[in-house]
Design an enzyme around this catalytic site. Structure first.
Site, PDB file in Angstrom:
ATOM      1  N   LYS A 153       6.973   0.447   3.829  1.00 24.99           N
ATOM      2  CA  LYS A 153       6.844  -0.078   2.460  1.00 24.99           C
ATOM      3  C   LYS A 153       7.101   1.041   1.439  1.00 24.99           C
ATOM      4  O   LYS A 153       7.740   0.812   0.406  1.00 24.99           O
ATOM      5  CB  LYS A 153       5.451  -0.701   2.265  1.00 24.99           C
ATOM      6  CG  LYS A 153       5.341  -2.041   2.984  1.00 24.99           C
ATOM      7  CD  LYS A 153       3.928  -2.541   3.206  1.00 24.99           C
ATOM      8  CE  LYS A 153       3.985  -3.778   4.111  1.00 24.99           C
ATOM      9  NZ  LYS A 153       2.698  -4.294   4.537  1.00 24.99           N
ATOM     10  N   GLN A 169      -3.308  -3.381   3.451  1.00 19.48           N
ATOM     11  CA  GLN A 169      -2.680  -3.565   4.764  1.00 19.48           C
ATOM     12  C   GLN A 169      -3.686  -4.186   5.739  1.00 19.48           C
ATOM     13  O   GLN A 169      -4.796  -3.694   5.892  1.00 19.48           O
ATOM     14  CB  GLN A 169      -2.183  -2.194   5.280  1.00 19.48           C
ATOM     15  CG  GLN A 169      -1.416  -2.268   6.573  1.00 19.48           C
ATOM     16  CD  GLN A 169      -0.117  -3.066   6.451  1.00 19.48           C
ATOM     17  OE1 GLN A 169       0.640  -2.907   5.495  1.00 19.48           O
ATOM     18  NE2 GLN A 169       0.116  -3.949   7.411  1.00 19.48           N
ATOM     19  N   ASP A 181       1.381  -9.811  -1.883  1.00 21.50           N
ATOM     20  CA  ASP A 181       1.492 -10.409  -0.544  1.00 21.50           C
ATOM     21  C   ASP A 181       1.492 -11.942  -0.620  1.00 21.50           C
ATOM     22  O   ASP A 181       1.847 -12.614   0.345  1.00 21.50           O
ATOM     23  CB  ASP A 181       0.284  -9.984   0.315  1.00 21.50           C
ATOM     24  CG  ASP A 181       0.668  -8.972   1.384  1.00 21.50           C
ATOM     25  OD1 ASP A 181       1.867  -8.884   1.707  1.00 21.50           O
ATOM     26  OD2 ASP A 181      -0.238  -8.287   1.893  1.00 21.50           O
TER      27      ASP A 181
END
Ligand code: NDP
Length: 285
Positions: free
Chosen positions: A53, A97, A120
């Site tokens: 990322k 995460q 997300d």
């Protein structure tokens, strides 16, 4: 011979387009979008995703900050960090995460992120808006799958689609996006009776299970389009592989995504796109 749907190539061209756009932002808005990723613990899979990322952010020209915390961090401390980031006007996207250590309530953490900064697309408000067909941030993997299908020229409307897997991050949202594209969608899972009978009906088969080469050639219709979301280690070769037996299925289908190089690169690319969208929504408010 099937068309191999190349996610790596599409991801690269989308990132180049985004980079050209982001290059104009400092002049227009005074800064570039800022993505903050929180990594708890040292799980090698998570570390590698977070590194990916950061690398993609750099390629696109976004500011990326990774906050690393030990897996002993308390839920309260983690929620405190999220609260600070929520209130920081220079932060546009926040991503925690997953998975988190067991002593932390994942749902609580996701719900604590401001929906406008939830890159997300996992926040309950974004999930609700997806199902209500309202503007929202879409989850990255399902969004990437739709882009792959469209770029490969696959007609979705009216098609018989089977999605194997019903997780909140892949199976369910991709089913809804395919439904929005006017497919006839069946969702299969671990309790589905005679899975092969169901998957053989699919014009488009999307598989998100997490079991190496679980879908065999006899489970797939001749000429189908296969999207393999799985990321697994082949128990024999130890190489990365998907949920479908690629070598056996490829000669039988019209198009298929490889693993690696299919859905995976599109997930990260859509994260970049979501961060830019969150930034622009704020700047244009
Ligand atoms: P989950 O473990 O959350 O869900 C797996 C789903 O598969 C469940 O719905 C489960 O059914 C179903 N399932 C399990 N076993 C079977 C079976 N024998 N027959 C039919 N269905 C079964 O996984 P995720 O959705 O998070 O991820 C799936 C895979 O995709 C993993 O390999 C993951 O690593 C990968 N992934 C890849 C991404 C990418 O960017 N390439 C992004 C996200 C995930 P039930 O609900 O009944 O338990």
């Amino acid at each position: 011979m099937a068309t191999i749907i190349n996610g790596k190539e599409l991801a690269l061209s989308l990132k180049q387009e985004m980079a050209a756009n982001v290059a104009t932002f400092t002049e227009k808005y005074g800064r570039v979008p800022h993505l903050v990723v929180i990594l708890v613990g040292e799980d090698p899979g998570s570390v590698s995703y977070v590194t990916g990322k950061a690398k993609a952010s750099e390629e696109v020209g976004l500011k990326n900050t990774t906050i690393r915390k030990p897996d002993t961090i308390s839920e309260e401390e983690l929620l405190g960090i999220i609260d600070e980031l929520n209130n920081d006007d220079t932060v546009d996207g926040i991503l925690v995460q997953l998975p988190l250590p067991k002593h932390i309530d994942t749902d609580k953490v996701i719900a604590a992120i401001k929906a406008e900064k939830d890159v997300d697309g996992f926040h309950p408000m974004n999930v609700a808006n997806l199902w209500l067909k309202q503007p929202c941030t879409l989850p990255c993997t399902p969004k990437g799958i739709i882009k792959l299908l469209k770029r490969a020229g696959v007609e979705i409307a009216g098609k018989e689609v089977v999605v194997v897997g019903r997780s909140n991050i892949v199976g369910l949202p991709v089913s809804k996006l395919l439904l929005n594209e006017n497919a006839t969608v069946t969702i299969a899972h671990s309790r589905t009776r005679d899975l092969g009978e169901v998957t053989r009906r699919a014009d488009i088969l999307v598989v998100a299970i997490g079991r190496a080469k679980f879908i065999t050639a006899d489970m797939v219709k001749e000429g189908a389009v296969v999207i393999d979301v799985g990321v697994n280690r082949d128990p024999e070769s130890k190489k990365l592989c998907g949920d479908v037996d690629f070598a056996a299925i490829e000669p039988k289908v019209s198009a298929i995504t490889p693993v690696p190089g299919g859905v995976g690169p599109m997930t990260i690319t859509c994260l970049m796109e979501n961060t830019i969208e969150c930034f622009l929504r704020k700047m244009e408010r």
